[in-house]
Design an enzyme around this catalytic site. Structure first.
Site, PDB file in Angstrom:
ATOM      1  NE  ARG A 179      -3.909  -2.124   0.344  1.00 31.57           N
ATOM      2  CZ  ARG A 179      -3.764  -3.309  -0.249  1.00 31.57           C
ATOM      3  NH1 ARG A 179      -2.726  -3.540  -1.050  1.00 31.57           N
ATOM      4  NH2 ARG A 179      -4.648  -4.270  -0.063  1.00 31.57           N
ATOM      5  CB  CYS A 210      -8.467  -1.854   4.779  1.00 28.62           C
ATOM      6  SG  CYS A 210      -9.438  -3.330   4.509  1.00 28.62           S
ATOM      7  CD  GLU A 235      -4.673  -0.422   3.886  1.00 31.95           C
ATOM      8  OE1 GLU A 235      -4.121  -1.518   3.855  1.00 31.95           O
ATOM      9  OE2 GLU A 235      -5.485  -0.042   3.035  1.00 31.95           O
TER      10      GLU A 235
HETATM   11  N1  EPU Z   1     -12.406 -11.597   9.070  1.00 28.79           N
HETATM   12  C1  EPU Z   1     -13.069 -11.697  10.251  1.00 28.79           C
HETATM   13  N2  EPU Z   1     -13.721 -10.599  10.748  1.00 28.79           N
HETATM   14  C2  EPU Z   1     -13.708  -9.405  10.100  1.00 28.79           C
HETATM   15  C3  EPU Z   1     -13.025  -9.289   8.868  1.00 28.79           C
HETATM   16  C4  EPU Z   1     -12.373 -10.409   8.365  1.00 28.79           C
HETATM   17  O1  EPU Z   1     -13.082 -12.758  10.874  1.00 28.79           O
HETATM   18  O2  EPU Z   1     -14.306  -8.448  10.598  1.00 28.79           O
HETATM   19  C5  EPU Z   1     -11.745 -12.786   8.519  1.00 28.79           C
HETATM   20  C6  EPU Z   1     -12.445 -13.261   7.242  1.00 28.79           C
HETATM   21  O3  EPU Z   1     -13.523 -14.090   7.529  1.00 28.79           O
HETATM   22  C7  EPU Z   1     -11.318 -13.963   6.530  1.00 28.79           C
HETATM   23  C8  EPU Z   1     -10.072 -13.198   6.949  1.00 28.79           C
HETATM   24  O4  EPU Z   1     -10.416 -12.468   8.125  1.00 28.79           O
HETATM   25  O5  EPU Z   1     -11.199 -15.288   7.000  1.00 28.79           O
HETATM   26  C9  EPU Z   1      -9.584 -12.240   5.850  1.00 28.79           C
HETATM   27  O6  EPU Z   1     -10.613 -11.304   5.522  1.00 28.79           O
HETATM   28  P1  EPU Z   1     -10.806 -10.671   4.059  1.00 28.79           P
HETATM   29  O7  EPU Z   1     -10.825 -11.749   3.033  1.00 28.79           O
HETATM   30  O8  EPU Z   1     -11.921  -9.714   4.108  1.00 28.79           O
HETATM   31  O9  EPU Z   1      -9.457  -9.926   3.783  1.00 28.79           O
HETATM   32  P2  EPU Z   1      -8.623  -8.898   4.640  1.00 28.79           P
HETATM   33  O10 EPU Z   1      -7.292  -9.521   4.804  1.00 28.79           O
HETATM   34  O11 EPU Z   1      -9.320  -8.465   5.852  1.00 28.79           O
HETATM   35  C10 EPU Z   1      -7.619  -7.635   2.586  1.00 28.79           C
HETATM   36  C11 EPU Z   1      -7.326  -6.224   2.238  1.00 28.79           C
HETATM   37  C12 EPU Z   1      -8.538  -5.535   1.639  1.00 28.79           C
HETATM   38  C13 EPU Z   1      -8.997  -6.337   0.439  1.00 28.79           C
HETATM   39  C14 EPU Z   1      -9.312  -7.761   0.896  1.00 28.79           C
HETATM   40  C15 EPU Z   1      -9.684  -8.688  -0.241  1.00 28.79           C
HETATM   41  C16 EPU Z   1      -5.664  -5.235   3.698  1.00 28.79           C
HETATM   42  C17 EPU Z   1      -5.412  -4.508   4.941  1.00 28.79           C
HETATM   43  N3  EPU Z   1      -6.934  -5.519   3.434  1.00 28.79           N
HETATM   44  O12 EPU Z   1      -8.545  -7.654   3.668  1.00 28.79           O
HETATM   45  O13 EPU Z   1      -8.117  -4.282   1.184  1.00 28.79           O
HETATM   46  O14 EPU Z   1     -10.142  -5.756  -0.141  1.00 28.79           O
HETATM   47  O15 EPU Z   1      -8.120  -8.333   1.492  1.00 28.79           O
HETATM   48  O16 EPU Z   1      -8.552  -8.985  -0.987  1.00 28.79           O
HETATM   49  O17 EPU Z   1      -4.753  -5.527   2.935  1.00 28.79           O
HETATM   50  C18 EPU Z   1      -7.937  -1.934   1.592  1.00 28.79           C
HETATM   51  O18 EPU Z   1      -6.734  -2.047   1.452  1.00 28.79           O
HETATM   52  O19 EPU Z   1      -8.507  -0.789   1.740  1.00 28.79           O
HETATM   53  C19 EPU Z   1      -8.764  -3.131   1.597  1.00 28.79           C
HETATM   54  C20 EPU Z   1     -10.028  -3.094   1.948  1.00 28.79           C
END
Ligand code: EPU
Length: 310
Positions: free
Chosen positions: A178, A227, A297
């Protein structure tokens, strides 16, 4: 915050270079989180060919010029700041194509570029339709999701560097998580991406799949800055915040989303201070519970350097 004589000069320069000027403009109107105080000037260029001269003349007067895309990953101090904000999000133009390469102006919305490239049978951005920023902002922030990010596809960037309008070549290693250390302090004017040819229907299907996932797992349509925290190595910040029991936690008008805990929502009357206090509460709680240091971020613009990093 900018002396009246200097403001007159800003007005003259905007007129000369075809930019519209809003004085004393609250940045809450220009950020997706809907928070942030007023700045003395928001200049919105209307002609791509005059941005370089405008920025260089403003900087020549000793003014700090801060580029702004759609403000989708940004919190601005409640006090505003002493800057001329260069609003590129309102300035667009067509995408041009040469084989597998496309060039898009910095002010174009990323979802629009995604749709145009998919229509053209080009693969590489289909995961990114739900990223609400501009092409310039998402390149600067190396926006990404579902395993892809801008650094994977951006190959050349037209920017203003040291007062010169120039193109630079980049590769994925020039980008970080990022961030784009290679672009620090530059104003991005347009971006050239290298994509791969494929069947339109196949790319559309994948795009629809990503869209479905996003709609299920993120608070789409709510006022937020996306995020807030970086994912720690091998972990999801959202999952940790959720496990710490912080979903729904609120300070003033800011609340942790019930849908995805890495999103903080403006429930209607939030201030930037509410967001910053909630960020601190989350960091402290996650540190206590899991011994993990959550890093933000999002970009944060503080009114003065004492406010913190900017
Ligand atoms: N999860 C939870 N509770 C929550 C959120 C997530 O238990 O409130 C669990 C989900 O069930 C899943 C795991 O955490 O098992 C990962 O969640 P998710 O797939 O939503 O991905 P993330 O790692 O939380 C990242 C990016 C997002 C991007 C998504 C999809 C970062 C910080 N976040 O989120 O990017 O859209 O993957 O690829 O890198 C952003 O950068 O603004 C952003 C939203």
């Amino acid at each position: 915050m900018i002396a009246p004589a200097l403001m007159n000069r800003v007005t003259e320069l905007c007129k000369e270079h075809g930019a519209t000027l809003e004085k004393n403009a609250p940045l809450a109107r220009f950020t997706s989180a809907g928070v942030g105080g007023a700045v003395p000037a928001v200049a919105s260029p209307t002609r791509a060919d005059s941005v370089a001269a405008l920025v260089s003349d403003l900087r020549g007067e000793g003014l700090e010029v801060r580029p702004l895309g759609n403000g989708t990953n940004l919190l601005v101090d409640d006090e505003g700041g002493p800057w001329v904000v260069l609003r590129l999000g309102g300035m667009s133009g067509p995408m041009t194509r040469d084989g597998q390469r496309v060039t898009a102006p910095a002010g174009m919305s990323l979802p629009f570029l995604v749709r145009e490239t998919v229509k053209a049978g080009l693969r590489g951005l289909e995961h990114a339709e739900g990223i609400p920023g501009t092409v310039g902002g998402s390149t600067f922030g190396n926006a990404g999701c579902y395993g892809g990010d801008m650094g994977h596809v951006v190959r050349r960037i037209r920017l203003l560097r040291d007062g010169r309008d120039t193109w630079i070549e980049v590769e994925s290693d020039d980008f970080g998580y990022r961030c784009s250390p290679v672009l620090d302090g530059d104003v991005i004017l347009s971006v050239e991406l290298e994509l791969a040819e494929d069947e339109v229907e196949a790319i559309r299907r994948d795009k629809a799949g990503y869209r479905r996932k996003r709609l299920e797992s993120q608070p789409i349509g709510r006022r937020s800055a996306g995020c807030v925290f970086k994912n720690p190595e091998g972990e999801s910040a959202g999952r940790l915040i959720d496990l710490a029991g912080l979903k729904g936690s609120r300070i003033g008008g800011a609340a942790v989303s019930e849908v995805h805990a890495n999103f903080l929502i403006n429930e209607g009357n939030a201030t930037t201070r509410d967001f910053l206090n909630l960020i601190e509460r989350i960091q402290d709680t996650v540190q206590d519970r899991f011994d993990v240091d959550l890093e933000t971020e999002i970009q944060i613009w503080f009114a003065s350097p004492e406010g913190g990093e900017s």
